[in-house]
Design an enzyme around this catalytic site. Structure first.
Site, PDB file in Angstrom:
ATOM      1  N   HIS A  53      55.641  46.051  57.357  1.00 22.04           N
ATOM      2  CA  HIS A  53      54.451  45.656  58.110  1.00 22.04           C
ATOM      3  C   HIS A  53      53.276  45.414  57.168  1.00 22.04           C
ATOM      4  CE1 HIS A  53      51.333  46.791  61.420  1.00 22.04           C
ATOM      5  NE2 HIS A  53      51.446  45.492  61.298  1.00 22.04           N
ATOM      6  N   GLU A  56      53.588  42.074  55.428  1.00 17.98           N
ATOM      7  CA  GLU A  56      53.193  40.981  56.340  1.00 17.98           C
ATOM      8  C   GLU A  56      51.678  40.768  56.305  1.00 17.98           C
ATOM      9  OE1 GLU A  56      51.644  40.705  60.569  1.00 17.98           O
ATOM     10  OE2 GLU A  56      53.557  41.791  60.635  1.00 17.98           O
ATOM     11  N   HIS A  57      50.903  41.859  56.332  1.00 22.04           N
ATOM     12  CA  HIS A  57      49.445  41.758  56.261  1.00 22.04           C
ATOM     13  C   HIS A  57      49.000  41.170  54.921  1.00 22.04           C
ATOM     14  CE1 HIS A  57      47.603  44.204  59.683  1.00 22.04           C
ATOM     15  NE2 HIS A  57      48.886  44.116  59.976  1.00 22.04           N
ATOM     16  N   GLU A 134      44.460  49.965  62.555  1.00 28.10           N
ATOM     17  CA  GLU A 134      45.420  49.482  63.549  1.00 28.10           C
ATOM     18  C   GLU A 134      46.326  50.622  64.010  1.00 28.10           C
ATOM     19  OE1 GLU A 134      48.981  46.140  63.773  1.00 28.10           O
ATOM     20  OE2 GLU A 134      47.337  45.900  62.338  1.00 28.10           O
TER      21      GLU A 134
END
Length: 819
Positions: A53, A56-57, A134
């Site tokens: 994850h 991806e950022h 997040e």
């Protein structure tokens, strides 16, 4: 209606191993790319939860060739497109939608950022804080936590039980092992052999192929890697488990060693499990007053494993309810399993899967193609479905109840026996209550003279059309009446969606609005049924109120966005009666907008609209009056994180103001995001956009933060607006010209998707703009000068009429509590 292109995309594999899917769709106004990497959160090193994850950022933070201000996100925003990415269990997806002229530049940036990320340590530190924010929001979001809790019954060794989101503590940036793991994960999986690129658009197939070959070749050569197989979902001998909380029952079924074709087989099963038609499982539960709704979906599917979830919202708190529901589920499964190879349902399934594709967006088609979605139950799927049912019921059940039967066919999936006659609306009289023809709309310069405006802004030879109808109520509706009407439309909405028509029935202030958009052919029939249910509901409509759905609250920023869109509605204090509904419709005044409809569909709609409730009224659309005050609307909700929306409308209704505001909005997006999200790290939910409400165009700024107070967030937003004129003065002439041309292109009718055009034209109607609104706005944008936009930025700071929605109290002057 023009013939549809072949439903199957063109497939090929490039020399570097990249699998490519190409779909030529000449009816589309936009194009899209979706790139799927066969690696997700379950493939990351167990020592570094959240690494996939996190990567991806990081990929969106710019490359040596395209820094962040010139990267994919900035490019898509400047072109009025949309993009996103998501990390799933076993795949990571990147996707965007753009005007055709911008596809090459978008694809170039996408491939470059995946192939050549900087992975700078300072960037990593900043982005880890964003990821942590997040994570905090996710940990406080009840819907997300409820979804995660569904896996509590699984084996502790299965990766579905593990933490994969990533946060400040799981991502040890200072560790050499982490940095090596990050580099290795990118090197192993972000190579062409692990990727599928899907392109969809109106361009010729050869043009799409040339783009895929040119930019796809920049990805590192590689071979497809086998992803590690997970351990068993459940302990040996266990096939299912359930969770019961209040009146929500969750039934979960685990499958192992399923054959190929399991994904479409499970989707086929879910389709009929949750069907609300008579004779089905849901109807049986409702008749026994056990449940009000049922949702079936596949939560996970990989390497022969799958997890099927049935969410049942119970109608009773009886202690035996869960056991009764489980027994009926088993009984229905026995009936379903005994239906041979399901020939009738397979035919219906193929229709309902293929019909929405005719009006799907380029982005939806690209995502579907990248996942290699199958839209029918073929022989392989039948074998997989039988394997699924055998695991659900190892022992064949042949003494099931006789009450079950297969669902009736969707009436909107097949053409009516008598096609609508072409030509103008036959015998148009005053009984049509304001319906006008295209012939009467030739003169765009004169004022509108009918309640339903048939716009000529878009051609009528496409696949889809749109219809918006609004009723202005003379008095507040009784409490709960709109919710009851909305609930009664649920089966119709489902049938319409399967037939390619989206139906919504919303309330906003004094208005009720019915919106239909999608495939042209079913629109009249769907409208006829909707008006009948709204004005002549069945006797059961007036029985006990439907129990509210057990929905987890939205995260704060989403609650504010919903309130901004829907607006508060005045309601009466007493329960609704039959006479109340009749009186509301009799006293209501209505108007509307139709778009993209050929003459034959207009004629069919004209016959339906003869039974339109209320009185046609051309005077409902009055431009909103300008306000000088700053209004603060406080909404209740979870105060764990602070969130606000700031709406700054144009100072007046003229198109020159709107053009300047729209260019301001385009120029704001990247620097606003960069300042508040990247530099100040207020949170991961930071955005700005142009929005319209009640005919008013304005800039909408949104922020949700786990650490900053509302006052601090607002101060940062206002500081940004104060510095905006100075920022605009730093932009060179070439950039101004590029941005102005990109914005103007978004309002060319030939490039506008119908749904977006319908919303813009409806807002233009509310604002009192003329029929050639799109043409005039396009010209106004091209006429903008940098000085005019900089002056608009100064006016923006001093203008009144600001509206702020927040999950906290009004701080006082200059803000006034909204009434």
């Amino acid at each position: 209606m023009p013939a549809l292109n072949h439903p199957l995309p063109h497939l090929q594999t490039l020399a570097n191993g990249l699998r490519v899917s190409l779909r030529h769709a000449p009816h589309l106004k936009r194009c899209a790319a979706a790139l799927r990497v066969c690696a997700g959160s379950h493939d990351a090193p167990p020592a570094w939860p959240g690494l996939a994850h996190f990567l991806e950022h990081l990929l969106f933070l710019g490359t040596e060739r395209f820094p962040v201000e010139q990267g994919l996100m900035a490019h898509v925003r400047n072109q009025g497109g949309q993009l996103n990415a998501k990390t799933c269990e076993r795949a990571t997806e990147f996707f965007f939608e753009l005007p055709p002229s911008a596809l090459a530049a978008g694809l170039e940036r996408l491939c470059d950022m995946l192939a050549h990320p900087r992975l700078d340590l300072d960037d990593q530190r900043r982005e880890r804080e964003v990821l942590h924010a997040e994570f905090i929001a996710w940990s406080r979001d009840q819907a997300a936590q409820r979804q995660f809790a569904l896996f509590d019954g699984l084996s502790g060794a299965h990766p579905l039980r593990a933490f994969h989101a990533g946060n400040r503590y799981s991502l040890n940036l200072a560790s050499r092992g982490f940095q090596q793991g990050l580099q290795q994960f990118h090197r192993e999986y972000y190579q062409a052999g692990q990727m599928t690129l899907s392109l969809v658009g109106p361009q010729p197939l050869e043009e799409l192929r040339a783009l895929a070959e040119r930019y796809g070749a920049t990805l590192a050569r590689g071979q497809h890697l086998d992803q590690r197989r997970p351990p068993a979902l459940l302990p040996c001998g266990t096939r299912s488990y359930q969770q019961l909380e209040a009146q929500r029952l969750d039934l979960l079924f685990a499958f192992e060693q399923l054959p190929e074709g399991a994904a479409p087989a499970l989707d086929f099963l879910c389709t009929w499990l949750q069907s609300a038609k008579p004779g089905g499982l849901l109807a049986g539960l409702q008749q026994r007053q056990l449940a009000q709704s049922l949702k079936a979906q596949t939560l996970y599917e990989f390497a022969g494993q799958a997890l099927l979830h049935l969410q049942v919202n119970l109608s009773t708190r009886a202690a035996t309810a869960a056991a009764q529901v489980s027994e009926l589920v088993g009984d229905w499964l026995g009936f379903f399993r005994a239906q041979g190879d399901w020939p009738e349902l397979r035919e219906e399934y193929a229709l309902l899967r293929q019909r929405p594709l005719q009006v799907a967006s380029a982005l939806a088609l690209a995502q579907r193609d990248s996942r290699q979605t199958v839209d029918e139950l073929n022989e392989q799927g039948i074998a997989a479905l039988k394997a699924v049912l055998a695991q659900l019921q190892p022992q064949v059940v042949d003494n099931f109840s006789s009450e079950w039967h297969l669902p009736a066919a969707n009436p909107f999936l097949r053409s009516p026996a008598e096609a609508p006659r072409a030509g103008l609306i036959r015998g148009q009289t005053s009984a049509h209550r304001g319906l006008r023809t295209f012939a009467q709309d030739r003169s765009r310069s004169r004022r509108e003279t009918s309640a339903l405006h048939l716009s000529q802004a878009l051609p009528t030879d496409g696949h889809d059309g749109a219809l918006i109808l609004r009723w202005r109520l003379a008095s507040p509706a009784p409490a709960g009446l709109h919710e009851r009407l909305l609930h009664s439309l649920a089966p119709l909405r489902s049938d319409a969606a399967q037939a390619g028509v989206q139906l919504s029935f919303a309330s906003a202030g004094e208005d009720w609005m019915l919106t239909l958009s999608g495939l042209q052919q079913p629109l009249p029939a769907v409208l006829q049924q909707a008006l009948k249910q709204l004005t002549q509901p069945a006797d059961s409509f007036w029985q006990e109120n439907p129990a509210p759905l057990d929905e987890a609250p939205l995260m704060p920023i989403r609650q504010l966005l919903r309130a901004f869109s829907e607006q508060p509605q005045a309601v009466g204090s007493r329960s609704a009666q039959v006479s109340d509904l009749q009186a509301l419709w009799a006293d209501a005044h209505w108007d509307g907008l139709a778009l993209g409809l050929p003459a034959g569909i207009q004629e069919a709609l004209g016959r339906v609209l003869q039974r339109m409730p209320g009185t046609a009224d051309v005077g409902l659309c009055q431009p909103p009056a300008a306000e000088a005050s700053r209004r603060w609307q406080s909404l209740p909700g979870d105060a764990g994180e602070q969130a606000l929306l700031l709406f700054c409308p144009t100072p007046g209704p003229n198109l020159a103001d709107e053009a300047a505001w729209r260019l301001l909005g385009q120029l704001c997006q990247t620097p606003f995001y960069q300042r508040l999200r990247v530099e100040l790290q207020l949170g991961y939910a930071v955005f700005s956009a142009v929005r319209q409400r009640n005919g008013q165009t304005g800039l909408l700024f949104g922020v949700q933060s786990p650490s900053a107070t509302l006052s601090e967030i607002l101060q940062h937003v206002e500081q940004f607006l104060q510095q905006l004129p100075e920022y605009l003065r730093t932009l060179d002439e070439a950039f101004w010209n590029q941005q102005r041309q990109a914005l103007a292109q978004q309002f060319q009718a030939s490039l506008l998707p119908l749904e977006q055009a319908a919303q813009w034209l409806w807002q233009a109607k509310l604002a009192g703009h003329p029929s050639d609104y799109l043409t005039q706005l396009h010209a106004s944008i091209l006429a903008l000068t940098p000085d005019a936009v900089i002056q608009a930025a100064r006016v923006l700071q001093a203008a009144g009429g600001w509206t702020l929605l927040a999950n906290g109290p009004c701080p006082g002057a200059p803000w006034q509590e909204a009434q």
